[in-house]
Design a protein around this motif. Structure first.
Motif, PDB file in Angstrom:
ATOM      1  N   UNK A 108       0.893  -1.303   0.023  1.00  0.00           N
ATOM      2  CA  UNK A 108      -0.068   0.078   0.003  1.00  0.00           C
ATOM      3  C   UNK A 108       0.866   1.305   0.026  1.00  0.00           C
ATOM      4  N   UNK A 109       2.213   1.219  -0.370  1.00  0.00           N
ATOM      5  CA  UNK A 109       3.232   2.248  -0.147  1.00  0.00           C
ATOM      6  C   UNK A 109       3.626   2.883   0.724  1.00  0.00           C
ATOM      7  N   UNK A 110       3.444   2.203   1.942  1.00  0.00           N
ATOM      8  CA  UNK A 110       3.469   2.766   3.335  1.00  0.00           C
ATOM      9  C   UNK A 110       4.980   2.165   3.755  1.00  0.00           C
ATOM     10  N   UNK A 111       5.543   2.959   4.635  1.00  0.00           N
ATOM     11  CA  UNK A 111       6.791   2.600   5.492  1.00  0.00           C
ATOM     12  C   UNK A 111       6.500   2.444   6.930  1.00  0.00           C
ATOM     13  N   UNK A 112       7.361   1.535   7.411  1.00  0.00           N
ATOM     14  CA  UNK A 112       7.032   1.588   9.164  1.00  0.00           C
ATOM     15  C   UNK A 112       8.262   1.821   9.664  1.00  0.00           C
ATOM     16  N   UNK A 190       0.174  11.438   3.780  1.00  0.00           N
ATOM     17  CA  UNK A 190       1.525  12.278   3.358  1.00  0.00           C
ATOM     18  C   UNK A 190       1.182  13.778   3.632  1.00  0.00           C
ATOM     19  N   UNK A 191      -0.023  14.139   4.086  1.00  0.00           N
ATOM     20  CA  UNK A 191      -0.083  15.422   4.572  1.00  0.00           C
ATOM     21  C   UNK A 191       0.170  15.694   6.085  1.00  0.00           C
ATOM     22  N   UNK A 215      -7.177   2.158   6.952  1.00  0.00           N
ATOM     23  CA  UNK A 215      -6.279   3.656   7.197  1.00  0.00           C
ATOM     24  C   UNK A 215      -5.383   3.708   6.026  1.00  0.00           C
ATOM     25  N   UNK A 216      -4.668   2.792   5.974  1.00  0.00           N
ATOM     26  CA  UNK A 216      -3.951   2.835   4.826  1.00  0.00           C
ATOM     27  C   UNK A 216      -3.998   2.649   3.387  1.00  0.00           C
ATOM     28  N   UNK A 217      -5.329   1.805   3.102  1.00  0.00           N
ATOM     29  CA  UNK A 217      -5.953   2.028   1.975  1.00  0.00           C
ATOM     30  C   UNK A 217      -6.602   3.382   1.615  1.00  0.00           C
ATOM     31  N   UNK A 218      -7.058   4.039   2.654  1.00  0.00           N
ATOM     32  CA  UNK A 218      -7.574   5.237   2.430  1.00  0.00           C
ATOM     33  C   UNK A 218      -6.565   6.303   2.089  1.00  0.00           C
ATOM     34  N   UNK A 219      -5.323   6.241   2.706  1.00  0.00           N
ATOM     35  CA  UNK A 219      -4.137   7.068   2.534  1.00  0.00           C
ATOM     36  C   UNK A 219      -3.842   6.859   0.871  1.00  0.00           C
ATOM     37  N   UNK A 220      -3.621   5.522   0.707  1.00  0.00           N
ATOM     38  CA  UNK A 220      -3.072   5.305  -0.697  1.00  0.00           C
ATOM     39  C   UNK A 220      -4.210   5.867  -1.705  1.00  0.00           C
ATOM     40  N   UNK A 221      -5.572   5.638  -1.570  1.00  0.00           N
ATOM     41  CA  UNK A 221      -6.454   6.129  -2.449  1.00  0.00           C
ATOM     42  C   UNK A 221      -6.586   7.852  -2.464  1.00  0.00           C
TER      43      UNK A 221
END
Length: 225
Positions: A108-112, A190-191, A215-221
């Protein structure tokens, strides 16, 4: 088995004094008292929540390199786990569960990242023992934890207990304050907006890594849109 099921199984054995723990009931009682008092204090109600703006920060990785939240967010959403230290078995089980979920986060393009007050050498130990492919950053004095509302001071009687058990937090953390973060998990878009926040003053309870995926899917979309 879910993360919480693993934590519950460990807790049951630990509090029953089963080998190899063999912990006296008096020690368990002190730990329970401290947790109950932290829960009752309402401290968790004053932490950052979904919808709040996340504070920006720069912390060092175990090799001493600066890592900034701004740089990480420029690449995608960010998952942050605040945890107590390598000495905490509940924290280590959580790190292992997050490692297992890492491919889903990356998809989903996220870092941890994990954030702990411990020194770099202890972060390296935690990464090595738990076979982690994500960085543990050192939050000296729990300053970033405080910005998220997570920092608390251990009561004197718990300091006495930790000292008697050779759980020397000043040595682990390179800091004499005897403070820790409440375990906390956050998803930041990202904001810089917090999309997900889960904080529990009872360190034996942790959310499932999968709980953050919506939440990660929401951020990606949102980013695509």
């Amino acid at each position: 088995m879910s993360l919480q099921a693993k934590l519950d199984a460990f807790k049951a054995d630990f509090e029953a004094g089963k080998p190899p723990y063999n912990v006296p009931a008096s020690v368990i009682e002190v730990m329970r008292r401290a947790t109950a008092e932290l829960v009752a204090s309402g401290a968790a109600e004053h932490t950052l929540k979904a919808g709040d703006k996340a504070p920006s920060f720069t912390l060092s990785d175990p090799e001493g390199n600066p890592v900034s939240s701004a740089d990480l967010l420029a690449k995608g959403p960010l998952v942050i786990s605040f945890y107590r230290g390598v000495w905490c078995p509940y924290c280590n089980m959580e790190l292992q569960a997050l490692e297992a979920a890492l491919p889903a986060f990356h998809e989903l393009g996220a870092n941890l990242i994990a954030i702990s007050p411990q020194t770099a050498v202890n972060s390296r130990k935690a990464a090595r023992q738990n076979h982690l492919d994500f960085p543990i950053l050192s939050d000296t004095h729990n300053s970033v934890a405080a910005a998220f509302g997570l920092r608390f001071a251990l009561p004197d009687y718990l300091v006495d207990l930790y000292t008697s058990l050779k759980n020397d937090l000043p040595s682990f953390n390179g800091d004499d304050s005897w403070t820790l973060p409440m375990p906390g998990r956050f998803v930041i878009d990202q904001d810089g907006m917090i999309l997900y926040a889960e904080v529990n003053p009872d360190y034996t309870h942790r959310p499932e890594p999968e709980d953050m995926l919506p939440a990660l899917r929401k951020a990606a979309q949102s980013h695509i849109g």
